[in-house]
Motif scaffolding. Structure first.
Motif, PDB file in Angstrom:
ATOM      1  N   GLN A  76      -5.177  -3.958   7.187  1.00 26.12           N
ATOM      2  CA  GLN A  76      -5.984  -3.486   6.053  1.00 26.12           C
ATOM      3  C   GLN A  76      -7.426  -3.258   6.481  1.00 26.12           C
ATOM      4  O   GLN A  76      -8.018  -2.226   6.159  1.00 26.12           O
ATOM      5  CB  GLN A  76      -5.995  -4.558   4.949  1.00 26.12           C
ATOM      6  N   LEU A  77      -7.991  -4.212   7.183  1.00 26.54           N
ATOM      7  CA  LEU A  77      -9.371  -4.101   7.640  1.00 26.54           C
ATOM      8  C   LEU A  77      -9.545  -2.890   8.555  1.00 26.54           C
ATOM      9  O   LEU A  77     -10.463  -2.094   8.374  1.00 26.54           O
ATOM     10  CB  LEU A  77      -9.801  -5.381   8.368  1.00 26.54           C
ATOM     11  N   LEU A  78      -8.654  -2.749   9.515  1.00 29.69           N
ATOM     12  CA  LEU A  78      -8.758  -1.631  10.453  1.00 29.69           C
ATOM     13  C   LEU A  78      -8.584  -0.289   9.750  1.00 29.69           C
ATOM     14  O   LEU A  78      -9.328   0.665  10.028  1.00 29.69           O
ATOM     15  CB  LEU A  78      -7.732  -1.794  11.579  1.00 29.69           C
ATOM     16  N   SER A  79      -7.631  -0.203   8.828  1.00 32.81           N
ATOM     17  CA  SER A  79      -7.423   1.062   8.122  1.00 32.81           C
ATOM     18  C   SER A  79      -8.610   1.375   7.206  1.00 32.81           C
ATOM     19  O   SER A  79      -9.006   2.542   7.081  1.00 32.81           O
ATOM     20  CB  SER A  79      -6.107   1.047   7.337  1.00 32.81           C
ATOM     21  N   THR A  91     -10.813   9.996  13.765  1.00 36.93           N
ATOM     22  CA  THR A  91     -10.701  10.582  12.440  1.00 36.93           C
ATOM     23  C   THR A  91      -9.455   9.991  11.786  1.00 36.93           C
ATOM     24  O   THR A  91      -8.397   9.904  12.413  1.00 36.93           O
ATOM     25  CB  THR A  91     -10.555  12.120  12.529  1.00 36.93           C
ATOM     26  N   ALA A  92      -9.591   9.588  10.552  1.00 39.03           N
ATOM     27  CA  ALA A  92      -8.464   8.977   9.841  1.00 39.03           C
ATOM     28  C   ALA A  92      -7.373  10.019   9.593  1.00 39.03           C
ATOM     29  O   ALA A  92      -7.636  11.053   8.987  1.00 39.03           O
ATOM     30  CB  ALA A  92      -8.933   8.389   8.518  1.00 39.03           C
ATOM     31  N   PRO A  93      -6.153   9.736  10.058  1.00 37.05           N
ATOM     32  CA  PRO A  93      -5.048  10.644   9.737  1.00 37.05           C
ATOM     33  C   PRO A  93      -4.784  10.624   8.232  1.00 37.05           C
ATOM     34  O   PRO A  93      -5.166   9.667   7.532  1.00 37.05           O
ATOM     35  CB  PRO A  93      -3.858  10.056  10.498  1.00 37.05           C
ATOM     36  N   PRO A  94      -4.104  11.637   7.712  1.00 38.80           N
ATOM     37  CA  PRO A  94      -3.873  11.706   6.264  1.00 38.80           C
ATOM     38  C   PRO A  94      -3.094  10.515   5.697  1.00 38.80           C
ATOM     39  O   PRO A  94      -3.247  10.178   4.537  1.00 38.80           O
ATOM     40  CB  PRO A  94      -3.070  12.999   6.086  1.00 38.80           C
ATOM     41  N   TRP A  95      -2.297   9.873   6.502  1.00 42.79           N
ATOM     42  CA  TRP A  95      -1.476   8.762   6.023  1.00 42.79           C
ATOM     43  C   TRP A  95      -2.199   7.404   6.052  1.00 42.79           C
ATOM     44  O   TRP A  95      -1.641   6.385   5.672  1.00 42.79           O
ATOM     45  CB  TRP A  95      -0.181   8.668   6.826  1.00 42.79           C
ATOM     46  N   THR A  98      -2.285   5.584   2.690  1.00 47.23           N
ATOM     47  CA  THR A  98      -0.977   5.025   2.330  1.00 47.23           C
ATOM     48  C   THR A  98      -0.723   3.724   3.088  1.00 47.23           C
ATOM     49  O   THR A  98      -0.265   2.735   2.506  1.00 47.23           O
ATOM     50  CB  THR A  98       0.138   6.055   2.631  1.00 47.23           C
ATOM     51  N   VAL A  99      -1.020   3.713   4.380  1.00 49.65           N
ATOM     52  CA  VAL A  99      -0.866   2.493   5.179  1.00 49.65           C
ATOM     53  C   VAL A  99      -1.759   1.392   4.627  1.00 49.65           C
ATOM     54  O   VAL A  99      -1.341   0.236   4.498  1.00 49.65           O
ATOM     55  CB  VAL A  99      -1.182   2.766   6.668  1.00 49.65           C
ATOM     56  N   HIS A 100      -2.982   1.755   4.264  1.00 47.76           N
ATOM     57  CA  HIS A 100      -3.925   0.774   3.724  1.00 47.76           C
ATOM     58  C   HIS A 100      -3.392   0.155   2.428  1.00 47.76           C
ATOM     59  O   HIS A 100      -3.375  -1.067   2.274  1.00 47.76           O
ATOM     60  CB  HIS A 100      -5.285   1.432   3.482  1.00 47.76           C
ATOM     61  N   ARG A 101      -2.939   1.010   1.508  1.00 50.04           N
ATOM     62  CA  ARG A 101      -2.440   0.500   0.227  1.00 50.04           C
ATOM     63  C   ARG A 101      -1.194  -0.373   0.404  1.00 50.04           C
ATOM     64  O   ARG A 101      -1.104  -1.453  -0.165  1.00 50.04           O
ATOM     65  CB  ARG A 101      -2.144   1.655  -0.722  1.00 50.04           C
ATOM     66  N   TRP A 102      -0.236   0.094   1.196  1.00 53.49           N
ATOM     67  CA  TRP A 102       1.020  -0.649   1.337  1.00 53.49           C
ATOM     68  C   TRP A 102       0.865  -1.926   2.150  1.00 53.49           C
ATOM     69  O   TRP A 102       1.522  -2.932   1.860  1.00 53.49           O
ATOM     70  CB  TRP A 102       2.124   0.257   1.877  1.00 53.49           C
ATOM     71  N   SER A 103       0.001  -1.920   3.147  1.00 51.37           N
ATOM     72  CA  SER A 103      -0.220  -3.164   3.889  1.00 51.37           C
ATOM     73  C   SER A 103      -0.886  -4.200   2.988  1.00 51.37           C
ATOM     74  O   SER A 103      -0.569  -5.392   3.065  1.00 51.37           O
ATOM     75  CB  SER A 103      -1.043  -2.921   5.152  1.00 51.37           C
ATOM     76  N   GLY A 104      -1.772  -3.755   2.113  1.00 49.77           N
ATOM     77  CA  GLY A 104      -2.394  -4.675   1.155  1.00 49.77           C
ATOM     78  C   GLY A 104      -1.397  -5.217   0.151  1.00 49.77           C
ATOM     79  O   GLY A 104      -1.381  -6.413  -0.158  1.00 49.77           O
TER      80      GLY A 104
END
Length: 192
Positions: A76-79, A91-95, A98-104
């Motif tokens: 979460q922190l890294l994303s 550069t943050a990929p488009p996903w 989604t990774v941030h929300r679901w890992s949280g």
């Protein structure tokens, strides 16, 4: 003159509204934290709770679930840092969102059986410093988590609120992990 005064009053209200929004979210989070603490303090500890299959004890299950939640919190922190541009050459990929929300979501979901075990089996304890710090951060974690979730729904909140509240959630989870899982693994070994 009356029209001019109304315009100023309306403008003043819109300037105060975002501040009130984050204060309301923080207040609700504080009530949640205090409520959990009061329940944990007045609830008579049972000293047992439901154990998850595959683990030797409820304490081992808590330690491993909290460790998995901690690993997801690091993700979460890294994303979040990637989304906020804190890695200049990446550069943050488009996903990433989604990774941030679901890992949280998964991290908090993993903490629920841990919290239920802590509250039901042990309650809020203050007998030794490590346990007191753990109890306080447990209450704080859920309070600040609720506040952050409320802020996500609040349009117009100051930009600093999500990183600050998200950082507080992360800090609380790290403190919980250090005062429980790391302590368990150092005293009992890496046992399941």
């Amino acid at each position: 003159m009356a029209v001019r005064g109304e315009g100023r009053a309306g403008a003043g209200r819109s300037l105060r509204r975002p501040r009130a929004g984050w204060l309301v979210a923080a207040g609700i989070g504080a009530l949640v934290a205090v409520g959990i603490g009061v329940y944990g303090r007045i609830h008579e500890p049972t000293f047992f709770a439901v154990n998850l299959g595959g683990f030797s004890s409820g304490t081992a299950a808590k330690a491993w679930l909290a460790t998995a939640a901690f690993a997801l919190a690091v993700l979460q922190l890294l994303s979040a840092m990637l989304m906020y541009g804190r890695f200049p050459k990446l550069t943050a990929p488009p996903w990433t969102g989604t990774v941030h929300r679901w890992s949280g979501r998964l991290a908090v979901l993993l903490t629920v059986p841990v919290a239920v075990h802590c509250l039901y089996a042990l309650g809020f304890q203050s007998g030794e410093p490590r346990v007191l710090v753990h109890s306080l951060f447990g209450c704080f974690f859920y309070g600040v988590f609720v506040a952050k979730m409320l802020l996500l729904q609040r349009h117009g909140a100051p930009k600093w609120t999500l990183p600050v509240f998200g950082g507080a959630v992360f800090t609380a989870l790290v403190a919980l992990w250090l005062t429980s899982s790391v302590w368990f693994f150092t005293t009992s070994g890496l046992s399941f």
